[in-house]
Design a protein around this motif. Structure first.
Motif, short mmCIF file in Angstrom:
data_model
loop_
_atom_site.label_atom_id
_atom_site.label_comp_id
_atom_site.label_asym_id
_atom_site.label_seq_id
_atom_site.Cartn_x
_atom_site.Cartn_y
_atom_site.Cartn_z
N LYS A 1 -9.10 -1.14 7.53
CA LYS A 1 -9.55 -0.30 7.66
C LYS A 1 -10.40 0.27 8.36
O LYS A 1 -11.07 -0.54 8.53
N PHE B 1 -17.64 -8.72 0.26
CA PHE B 1 -17.80 -7.15 0.43
C PHE B 1 -17.84 -5.89 -1.32
O PHE B 1 -17.80 -6.31 -2.18
N GLN B 2 -15.99 -6.96 -1.54
CA GLN B 2 -15.41 -6.59 -2.07
C GLN B 2 -13.70 -7.12 -2.75
O GLN B 2 -13.57 -7.24 -1.46
N ARG C 1 -5.75 11.33 -9.48
CA ARG C 1 -7.09 11.37 -8.98
C ARG C 1 -7.50 12.18 -9.74
O ARG C 1 -8.72 13.02 -10.53
N LYS D 1 -9.70 11.39 0.39
CA LYS D 1 -9.01 11.23 -0.12
C LYS D 1 -9.87 11.65 -2.03
O LYS D 1 -10.96 12.23 -1.51
N THR D 2 -9.42 12.34 -2.25
CA THR D 2 -10.07 13.00 -3.96
C THR D 2 -11.16 12.31 -5.02
O THR D 2 -10.77 11.51 -6.02
N GLN D 3 -12.36 12.15 -4.17
CA GLN D 3 -13.32 11.00 -5.13
C GLN D 3 -13.80 11.68 -6.69
O GLN D 3 -12.75 12.78 -6.49
N HIS D 4 -13.30 11.31 -7.23
CA HIS D 4 -14.37 11.80 -8.79
C HIS D 4 -14.93 12.64 -9.15
O HIS D 4 -15.36 13.59 -10.54
N ASN D 5 -16.28 12.25 -8.22
CA ASN D 5 -17.68 12.61 -8.63
C ASN D 5 -17.96 13.90 -7.70
O ASN D 5 -18.91 14.13 -7.29
N THR E 1 -7.43 2.04 3.89
CA THR E 1 -8.47 2.18 2.74
C THR E 1 -8.59 0.85 2.26
O THR E 1 -7.64 -0.32 2.40
N ILE E 2 -9.42 0.13 1.69
CA ILE E 2 -9.56 -0.75 0.50
C ILE E 2 -9.54 -0.53 -0.76
O ILE E 2 -8.15 -1.52 -0.81
N GLU E 3 -8.74 0.89 -1.13
CA GLU E 3 -8.25 0.91 -2.45
C GLU E 3 -7.11 1.22 -1.62
O GLU E 3 -6.49 1.65 -1.08
N PRO F 1 -14.56 1.25 -8.04
CA PRO F 1 -14.08 2.78 -7.58
C PRO F 1 -14.22 3.29 -9.11
O PRO F 1 -14.15 2.67 -9.97
N GLY F 2 -14.82 4.82 -9.21
CA GLY F 2 -15.36 5.64 -9.94
C GLY F 2 -14.61 5.64 -10.99
O GLY F 2 -13.91 5.12 -12.20
N GLU G 1 -15.96 11.05 2.89
CA GLU G 1 -14.20 11.08 2.66
C GLU G 1 -13.59 12.07 1.75
O GLU G 1 -12.86 12.33 2.35
N PRO H 1 -18.47 -2.86 -5.50
CA PRO H 1 -18.72 -1.34 -5.45
C PRO H 1 -17.32 -1.00 -6.25
O PRO H 1 -15.90 -2.69 -6.28
#
Ligand code: XMP
Length: 310
Positions: free
Chosen positions: A302, A230-231, A100, A140-144, A306-308, A193-194, A134, A191
């Motif tokens: 979840k 949803f995903q 990430r 987690k480390t979101q990229h954005n 988590t989802i991912e 993920p980035g 989150e 959705p």
């Protein structure tokens, strides 16, 4: 949320922040960045440059599809091919957080370069409330997410970040998208993920391993569409599993199918996908991707999962 009030307020805010300067929009084609791009386009017109970074981690045909959708809205999208840079940054990395962080670093350095080239001083991006919660919560480390965790994007990368929808959750983002005239292919998009398919390849992320999960994703999305989850997506595990081919033992990849129901991605439960549909996906995946020997369906809600997968 009052849509009639929200849209003009955000357009005015972007105008005020960017002023006579130039901005770049980081468009991924997902509903979040699409909404931000249209808001910024309304605010800045020609002062906005829309860029789609092709990181090699997108779904089948995605860059071309995004360009076509925005082309129809009169918004030009420039595709920047940075695949080699992303794969070089990810080479040899297997730890989820290392992956990430490498993705985020590459994402912002590619963008920083594009922003500099264009003379823009602002980056418009589609961070939403769940991303911030989150990342701050240490899930987690979101990229954005940069400023929220104490990284100064101006110092590190040379631009200021503008996040017009950071207080919204997904259902409201979809309402805004509809009100802005975005097509259903965007407003109802699942959705994604980035960091794209990177989040769905356990272990090392190589072009070959991404190609496997990309092919499986086409099948899962196609077969599950009628249930409107949803995903839903495919995941490639880092382990291998034994199978049989022509009476001989064969060691192959393992694909997990994940499909969840959720309102805002903060909690989720597995979609009760009918048995026939699961069997069809499994049959298609092993037939169409011969290096795969096993397919499983994931049941965990979840939390605790988590989802991912990373
Ligand atoms: P998790 O896996 O945390 O995911 O249950 C919650 C929702 O967020 C998406 N997701 C991401 N989106 N950057 C994004 O823009 C990311 O790094 C990221 N990680 C997860 C995920 O697909 C789900 O909808």
């Amino acid at each position: 949320m009052n849509l009639k009030e929200f849209i003009p307020r955000k357009v005015a805010e972007v105008q005020k922040t960017v002023g006579a300067g130039k901005a770049i929009s980081a468009l991924s084609g997902g509903v979040d960045s699409s909404v931000c791009t249209v808001l910024a386009w309304r605010a800045l017109g020609e002062g906005l440059k829309v860029i789609f970074i092709d990181d090699g981690l997108m779904r089948e045909g995605e860059p071309q599809e995004v360009r076509a959708v925005f082309g129809r809205l009169g918004i030009e999208v420039e595709i920047v091919n940075a695949q080699a840079e992303f794969f070089a940054a990810l080479a040899g990395k297997t730890d989820p957080e290392d992956k990430r962080k490498a993705f985020r670093q590459t994402f912002y350095s590619v963008f920083g370069r594009e922003v500099k080239k264009s003379g823009a001083r602002f980056l418009v991006q589609g961070t939403i409330a769940a991303d911030i919660i989150e990342t701050k919560g240490g899930v987690k480390t979101q990229h954005n997410i940069l400023e929220q965790i104490g990284i100064d994007p101006e110092q590190g990368f040379g631009f200021k970040v503008v996040e017009p929808i950071k207080e919204l959750f997904k259902p409201d983002v979809r309402k805004v998208a509809k009100a802005l005239g975005l097509p259903e292919s965007v407003t109802r998009r699942m959705p994604f993920p980035g960091p794209g398919l990177m989040a769905r390849v356990l272990g090392e992320v190589t072009p070959e391993r991404v190609a496997i999960v990309r092919a499986a994703t086409v099948i899962v999305e196609r077969e599950i569409k009628k249930f409107s989850p949803f995903q839903a997506f495919a995941v490639l595990l880092n382990d291998m599993g034994t199978g049989i081919e022509d009476g001989k033992r064969k060691f192959g990849h393992i694909i997990i199918i994940r499909s969840v129901e959720s309102r805002d991605a903060m909690t989720a439960r597995a979609t009760p996908v009918p048995w026939d549909a699961l069997m069809k996906m499994s049959r298609r995946i092993v037939k169409e991707i011969p290096t795969v020997t096993r397919v499983a369906y994931e049941l965990t809600p979840k939390p605790p999962a988590t989802i991912e997968y990373i």
